[in-house]
Design a protein around this motif. Structure first.
Motif, PDB file in Angstrom:
ATOM      1  N   GLY A 108       0.640  -1.228   0.132  1.00  0.00           N
ATOM      2  CA  GLY A 108      -0.206   0.190  -0.007  1.00  0.00           C
ATOM      3  C   GLY A 108       0.776   1.180  -0.198  1.00  0.00           C
ATOM      4  N   ASP A 109       2.273   1.251  -0.072  1.00  0.00           N
ATOM      5  CA  ASP A 109       3.074   2.471  -0.258  1.00  0.00           C
ATOM      6  C   ASP A 109       3.924   2.565  -1.225  1.00  0.00           C
ATOM      7  OD1 ASP A 109       3.879   4.914   0.906  1.00  0.00           O
ATOM      8  OD2 ASP A 109       5.167   4.016   2.358  1.00  0.00           O
ATOM      9  N   GLU A 110       3.333   2.253  -2.490  1.00  0.00           N
ATOM     10  CA  GLU A 110       4.101   2.053  -3.501  1.00  0.00           C
ATOM     11  C   GLU A 110       4.620   3.498  -4.057  1.00  0.00           C
ATOM     12  OE1 GLU A 110       3.175  -0.576  -7.460  1.00  0.00           O
ATOM     13  OE2 GLU A 110       1.925   1.381  -7.464  1.00  0.00           O
ATOM     14  N   SER A 111       5.802   3.367  -4.693  1.00  0.00           N
ATOM     15  CA  SER A 111       6.576   4.733  -5.185  1.00  0.00           C
ATOM     16  C   SER A 111       5.616   5.266  -6.235  1.00  0.00           C
ATOM     17  CB  SER A 111       8.106   4.305  -5.659  1.00  0.00           C
ATOM     18  OG  SER A 111       8.504   5.400  -6.510  1.00  0.00           O
ATOM     19  N   ASP A 112       5.585   6.613  -6.201  1.00  0.00           N
ATOM     20  CA  ASP A 112       4.896   7.187  -7.211  1.00  0.00           C
ATOM     21  C   ASP A 112       5.532   7.120  -8.636  1.00  0.00           C
ATOM     22  OD1 ASP A 112       6.935   8.849  -6.532  1.00  0.00           O
ATOM     23  OD2 ASP A 112       5.603  10.846  -7.047  1.00  0.00           O
ATOM     24  N   LEU A 113       6.913   6.759  -8.687  1.00  0.00           N
ATOM     25  CA  LEU A 113       7.498   6.791  -9.994  1.00  0.00           C
ATOM     26  C   LEU A 113       7.444   5.498 -10.621  1.00  0.00           C
ATOM     27  CD1 LEU A 113      10.851   8.239  -8.417  1.00  0.00           C
ATOM     28  CD2 LEU A 113       9.054   9.446  -9.872  1.00  0.00           C
ATOM     29  N   VAL A 114       6.575   4.508 -10.261  1.00  0.00           N
ATOM     30  CA  VAL A 114       6.084   3.461 -11.149  1.00  0.00           C
ATOM     31  C   VAL A 114       5.103   3.994 -12.132  1.00  0.00           C
ATOM     32  CG1 VAL A 114       6.414   1.800  -9.109  1.00  0.00           C
ATOM     33  CG2 VAL A 114       4.131   2.916  -9.499  1.00  0.00           C
ATOM     34  N   VAL A 115       4.632   5.326 -11.979  1.00  0.00           N
ATOM     35  CA  VAL A 115       3.657   5.568 -12.959  1.00  0.00           C
ATOM     36  C   VAL A 115       4.485   6.443 -13.930  1.00  0.00           C
ATOM     37  CG1 VAL A 115       1.711   7.431 -13.311  1.00  0.00           C
ATOM     38  CG2 VAL A 115       2.088   6.148 -11.126  1.00  0.00           C
ATOM     39  N   PRO A 116       4.594   5.714 -15.257  1.00  0.00           N
ATOM     40  CA  PRO A 116       5.091   6.350 -16.364  1.00  0.00           C
ATOM     41  C   PRO A 116       5.243   7.884 -16.132  1.00  0.00           C
ATOM     42  CG  PRO A 116       4.257   4.331 -17.013  1.00  0.00           C
ATOM     43  CD  PRO A 116       3.512   4.891 -15.772  1.00  0.00           C
ATOM     44  N   LYS A 117       3.965   8.517 -16.605  1.00  0.00           N
ATOM     45  CA  LYS A 117       4.032  10.071 -16.501  1.00  0.00           C
ATOM     46  C   LYS A 117       4.689  10.434 -15.594  1.00  0.00           C
ATOM     47  CE  LYS A 117      -0.632  10.280 -14.615  1.00  0.00           C
ATOM     48  NZ  LYS A 117      -2.045  10.635 -14.867  1.00  0.00           N
ATOM     49  N   ARG A 118       4.797  10.199 -14.198  1.00  0.00           N
ATOM     50  CA  ARG A 118       5.733  10.706 -12.940  1.00  0.00           C
ATOM     51  C   ARG A 118       6.653  10.781 -13.291  1.00  0.00           C
ATOM     52  NH1 ARG A 118       3.920  12.510  -8.209  1.00  0.00           N
ATOM     53  NH2 ARG A 118       1.935  13.008  -9.372  1.00  0.00           N
ATOM     54  N   ALA A 119       7.283   9.599 -13.766  1.00  0.00           N
ATOM     55  CA  ALA A 119       8.855   9.412 -13.929  1.00  0.00           C
ATOM     56  C   ALA A 119       9.248  10.321 -15.042  1.00  0.00           C
ATOM     57  CB  ALA A 119       9.187   7.976 -14.096  1.00  0.00           C
ATOM     58  N   GLU A 120       8.527  10.507 -16.201  1.00  0.00           N
ATOM     59  CA  GLU A 120       8.522  11.389 -17.452  1.00  0.00           C
ATOM     60  C   GLU A 120       8.936  12.782 -17.008  1.00  0.00           C
ATOM     61  OE1 GLU A 120       9.588  11.767 -21.485  1.00  0.00           O
ATOM     62  OE2 GLU A 120       9.743  10.346 -19.902  1.00  0.00           O
ATOM     63  N   THR A 121       7.864  13.439 -15.905  1.00  0.00           N
ATOM     64  CA  THR A 121       8.163  14.423 -15.245  1.00  0.00           C
ATOM     65  C   THR A 121       9.376  14.682 -14.786  1.00  0.00           C
ATOM     66  OG1 THR A 121       5.847  14.541 -14.836  1.00  0.00           O
ATOM     67  CG2 THR A 121       7.119  16.137 -13.503  1.00  0.00           C
ATOM     68  N   TYR A 122      10.122  13.797 -14.023  1.00  0.00           N
ATOM     69  CA  TYR A 122      11.225  14.033 -13.288  1.00  0.00           C
ATOM     70  C   TYR A 122      12.349  14.257 -14.447  1.00  0.00           C
ATOM     71  CZ  TYR A 122      10.073  13.458  -8.515  1.00  0.00           C
ATOM     72  OH  TYR A 122       9.503  13.958  -7.397  1.00  0.00           O
ATOM     73  N   ARG A 123      12.247  13.488 -15.271  1.00  0.00           N
ATOM     74  CA  ARG A 123      13.194  13.675 -16.753  1.00  0.00           C
ATOM     75  C   ARG A 123      13.269  15.164 -17.071  1.00  0.00           C
ATOM     76  NH1 ARG A 123      10.658   8.383 -17.901  1.00  0.00           N
ATOM     77  NH2 ARG A 123      12.068   6.671 -17.017  1.00  0.00           N
ATOM     78  N   TYR A 124      11.979  15.684 -17.286  1.00  0.00           N
ATOM     79  CA  TYR A 124      11.943  16.956 -17.851  1.00  0.00           C
ATOM     80  C   TYR A 124      12.315  17.918 -16.705  1.00  0.00           C
ATOM     81  CZ  TYR A 124       9.196  15.584 -22.039  1.00  0.00           C
ATOM     82  OH  TYR A 124       8.910  15.108 -23.258  1.00  0.00           O
ATOM     83  N   MET A 125      12.091  17.662 -15.435  1.00  0.00           N
ATOM     84  CA  MET A 125      12.804  18.584 -14.601  1.00  0.00           C
ATOM     85  C   MET A 125      14.193  18.776 -14.854  1.00  0.00           C
ATOM     86  SD  MET A 125      11.272  17.608 -10.823  1.00  0.00           S
ATOM     87  CE  MET A 125       9.521  16.827 -10.790  1.00  0.00           C
ATOM     88  N   ILE A 126      14.807  17.770 -15.112  1.00  0.00           N
ATOM     89  CA  ILE A 126      16.349  17.925 -15.288  1.00  0.00           C
ATOM     90  C   ILE A 126      16.507  18.513 -16.480  1.00  0.00           C
ATOM     91  CG2 ILE A 126      18.475  16.491 -15.699  1.00  0.00           C
ATOM     92  CD1 ILE A 126      17.000  16.177 -12.914  1.00  0.00           C
ATOM     93  N   LYS A 127      15.802  18.189 -17.671  1.00  0.00           N
ATOM     94  CA  LYS A 127      16.041  18.680 -19.010  1.00  0.00           C
ATOM     95  C   LYS A 127      15.811  20.356 -19.328  1.00  0.00           C
ATOM     96  CE  LYS A 127      14.757  14.608 -21.633  1.00  0.00           C
ATOM     97  NZ  LYS A 127      13.643  13.899 -22.543  1.00  0.00           N
ATOM     98  N   ASN A 128      14.827  20.810 -18.288  1.00  0.00           N
ATOM     99  CA  ASN A 128      14.334  22.076 -18.055  1.00  0.00           C
ATOM    100  C   ASN A 128      15.206  23.075 -17.121  1.00  0.00           C
ATOM    101  OD1 ASN A 128      12.566  21.320 -19.993  1.00  0.00           O
ATOM    102  ND2 ASN A 128      10.484  21.208 -18.659  1.00  0.00           N
ATOM    103  N   SER A 129      15.905  22.322 -16.519  1.00  0.00           N
ATOM    104  CA  SER A 129      16.856  23.134 -15.596  1.00  0.00           C
ATOM    105  C   SER A 129      17.756  24.269 -16.154  1.00  0.00           C
ATOM    106  CB  SER A 129      17.615  22.146 -14.655  1.00  0.00           C
ATOM    107  OG  SER A 129      18.659  21.586 -15.454  1.00  0.00           O
TER     108      SER A 129
END
Length: 347
Positions: free
Chosen positions: A238-259
């Motif tokens: 019941g405490d799964e990482s939110d990063l298993v959701v593809p769109k959330r993981a993709e968001t983190y990649r964009y955080m890096i790209k847009n820095s």
């Protein structure tokens, strides 16, 4: 992933709509006409913007750019990852925008309006040229709507919308301005929390850890963090990482790209040639944001507290005025951070 084209409820279209039509002079709307708006309402129109270039223009015009969450480049990362269509509700007098409610609509999961960037956003505020205009924005809110992490001013307490605020999970912040060393900071903690933090730090130090700090747009390290965070929570029911959701993981990649306007870096701790932990940190102005991390909890104990200790030291050495550990306590943040009250509004 394509945007969903069906427009949500409460969408008035892209053409200007007279506020007189949206807030007519009726007994239901008596508040607006008895509080100094009777002459202003006929002069105002509402326009809803969904064109991303128009949304950028409005954001850039209104945002105070004080916080990471005030930055278009950061919020745009969430737009790129989640693909939630923007709906920027804007009040105009003539061609001059006076107030902005920057929203998106989650058409896939929660079926509601949220702040532009999803409900992960913090430091949220109503963008207005004058605080009195918040009342008029409230009069044209679309529904269903969920606005979280609202920074509420004391002078707003008599406004109708504020009376419907509920307490949200507090923000976790630590003011380190004027702090010259980690020992100065530790002296402000409760004795047992200070002891536990130092004890875990010293225990990991006895293992001769190797600490690697990497600044800049490193997409390889965000992949390592994503996988490590997923692994960390994999055996917690019941405490799964939110990063298993593809769109959330993709968001983190964009955080890096847009820095660029904001700085990004990774802090890695290696013990016995194994990666024991990795944290993702964002720096903007004088604020040090601890965004996400991953820990090898099965092999190494105390690494989480080691990272907290190290990052406090790093922030002090970097001359930052505060460390922002974001919302949601997770059962530990209150030990080392002060909690700031923020609010939520739903309709």
């Amino acid at each position: 992933m394509k945007n969903i084209d069906v427009e949500p409820p409460g969408f008035y279209g892209t053409q200007p709509t007279s506020l007189l039509n949206l807030i007519p002079e009726t007994p239901k709307n008596r508040y607006f006409y008895e509080n100094g708006f009777s002459k202003l309402i006929p002069r105002l129109t509402l326009r809803v913007h969904s064109d991303i270039e128009e949304c950028f223009y409005l954001w850039d015009k209104f945002s105070p750019k004080k916080s990471l969450f005030d930055l278009w480049d950061f919020r745009y990362s969430w737009y790129q990852g989640h693909k939630n269509k923007p709906y920027f509700y804007t009040l105009y007098e003539g061609k001059t925008p006076l107030a902005l409610l920057p929203l998106c609509f989650d058409a896939r999961d929660k079926k509601r309006y949220e702040w532009f960037g999803t409900n992960w956003m913090e430091d949220n505020a109503f963008f207005v040229k004058d605080d009195s205009l918040i009342d008029l924005l409230y009069g044209v809110f679309p529904t269903p709507i969920h606005l979280n992490a609202i920074e509420a001013k004391a002078e707003w307490r008599d406004k109708p919308i504020v009376k419907r605020f509920q307490k949200d999970d507090p923000k976790n912040l630590k003011n380190i301005s004027g702090t010259s060393s980690i020992e100065d900071l530790l002296s402000a903690f409760q004795k047992k929390h200070r002891y536990n933090l130092k004890s875990d730090y010293q225990e990991v130090q006895s293992l001769n850890p190797k600490i690697v700090v990497t600044e800049g747009k490193n997409l390889d390290l965000i992949e390592i963090l994503i996988q490590m965070n997923i692994d960390q929570f994999s055996d917690r029911a019941g405490d799964e990482s939110d990063l298993v959701v593809p769109k959330r993981a993709e968001t983190y990649r964009y955080m890096i790209k847009n820095s660029g306007i904001y700085g990004v870096k990774f802090i890695q701790v290696f013990i016995q040639n194994r990666l024991a932990g990795i944290d993702f940190v964002i720096e903007y102005k004088d604020i040090y944001y601890t965004i996400k991390g991953g820990i090898d909890v099965h092999r190494f104990k105390g690494v989480s507290n080691f990272m907290v200790y190290f990052e406090f030291e790093d922030a002090i050495a970097g001359g930052f005025s505060s460390v922002d550990c974001l919302q949601i306590d997770y059962g530990w943040k209150h030990r080392y951070f002060d909690q700031k009250e923020v609010f939520i509004f739903e309709k």
